[in-house]
Design an enzyme around this catalytic site. Structure first.
Site, PDB file in Angstrom:
ATOM      1  N   CYS A  13       0.879  -1.003   0.176  1.00 17.44           N
ATOM      2  CA  CYS A  13      -0.056   0.062   0.070  1.00 17.44           C
ATOM      3  C   CYS A  13       0.919   1.200   0.001  1.00 17.44           C
ATOM      4  CB  CYS A  13      -0.972  -0.065   1.200  1.00 17.44           C
ATOM      5  SG  CYS A  13      -2.355   0.848   0.942  1.00 17.44           S
ATOM      6  N   CYS A  89      -4.182  -1.046  -2.033  1.00 16.79           N
ATOM      7  CA  CYS A  89      -4.834   0.116  -2.359  1.00 16.79           C
ATOM      8  C   CYS A  89      -4.591   0.611  -3.654  1.00 16.79           C
ATOM      9  CB  CYS A  89      -4.198   1.223  -1.313  1.00 16.79           C
ATOM     10  SG  CYS A  89      -2.336   1.625  -1.580  1.00 16.79           S
ATOM     11  N   CYS A  97       6.411  -0.219  -9.802  1.00 15.00           N
ATOM     12  CA  CYS A  97       6.954  -1.146  -8.827  1.00 15.00           C
ATOM     13  C   CYS A  97       8.415  -1.377  -9.110  1.00 15.00           C
ATOM     14  CB  CYS A  97       5.996  -2.256  -8.395  1.00 15.00           C
ATOM     15  SG  CYS A  97       4.390  -2.004  -8.119  1.00 15.00           S
TER      16      CYS A  97
END
Length: 169
Positions: A13, A89, A97
Site C-alpha cells: 500500500c 490500495c 513497482c
C-alpha cells in the site's frame, strides 16, 4: 511451487500504516506454517496507525515486528524471495513497482482506506473492523486455493477474482 514450502507474500500500500499491516498480521495468523506475510509501502508513513495496532492487539495477534517500511527493502538481493504480491490500495496498484526478485505472481485486492475515514472514534474503529473483515475473507479464500495444482494463468485468475470479492456485513 511445492506444497511443502512456505510461500512468501508481500502486501503493498502507499503508506504501509493500516491495510497492508492488517493483511500481514491476518495472513501470518491464518496461514501459519504455509505462508509468511510481509507488508511495505511506496511512501511509508513511518508508523503503524494506532487504530490498526489496537485492533491487531484485540485480535490477540503479535505487534512487535510490525512497522511501516519501504517496499525497497523487498527489492534487494538479500530480501526474501516473494511468491505473491498483493496491492491493497488503488494508488499502489497504479505505481511503477520495483523489479521483484523471484518473479512473484501479483494481484490487486483494493480495499477502502480505513485511515481516511473521519468522524467519531466509533465510526473510525468501525471502518477498521470492516477492513479486517474484507481482508480476512480474501485471505481465507487465498489460503484455501490448491496452489500447487493450479497452473500460473489459472492461479493468477483466481487471485484476481479474490481481489474483486467483497464482504458485506
Amino acid at each position: 511451487m511445492s506444497p511443502a514450502r512456505i510461500y512468501n507474500v508481500l502486501f503493498l500500500c502507499t503508506g504501509n500504516s493500516a491495510r497492508s499491516i492488517l493483511a500481514e498480521s491476518l495472513l501470518n495468523r491464518f496461514g501459519a506454517g504455509r505462508f509468511r506475510a510481509y507488508s511495505a509501502g511506496s511512501f511509508p508513513k513511518g508508523q503503524v496507525h494506532p487504530l490498526a495496532l489496537e485492533l491487531i492487539e484485540r485480535m490477540g495477534l503479535p505487534t512487535e515486528e510490525l512497522r511501516s517500511k519501504s517496499w525497497d527493502e523487498f527489492a534487494i538481493e538479500a530480501a526474501p524471495e516473494l511468491d505473491f504480491i498483493f496491492t491493497v490500495c488503488d494508488n499502489a496498484a497504479g505505481e511503477v513497482c520495483p523489479v521483484w526478485p523471484g518473479k512473484p505472481i501479483t494481484a490487486h485486492w483494493g480495499i477502502a482506506d480505513p485511515a481516511a475515514v473521519e468522524g467519531t472514534l466509533d465510526q473510525r474503529t468501525l471502518a477498521f473492523r470492516k477492513t479486517v473483515r474484507e481482508l480476512e475473507t480474501r485471505i481465507r479464500l487465498f489460503i484455501n486455493l490448491p496452489i500447487a495444482t493450479l497452473d500460473h494463468l489459472m492461479l493468477k485468475e483466481k487471485l484476481r477474482a479474490i481481489g474483486q470479492s467483497s464482504h458485506e456485513s
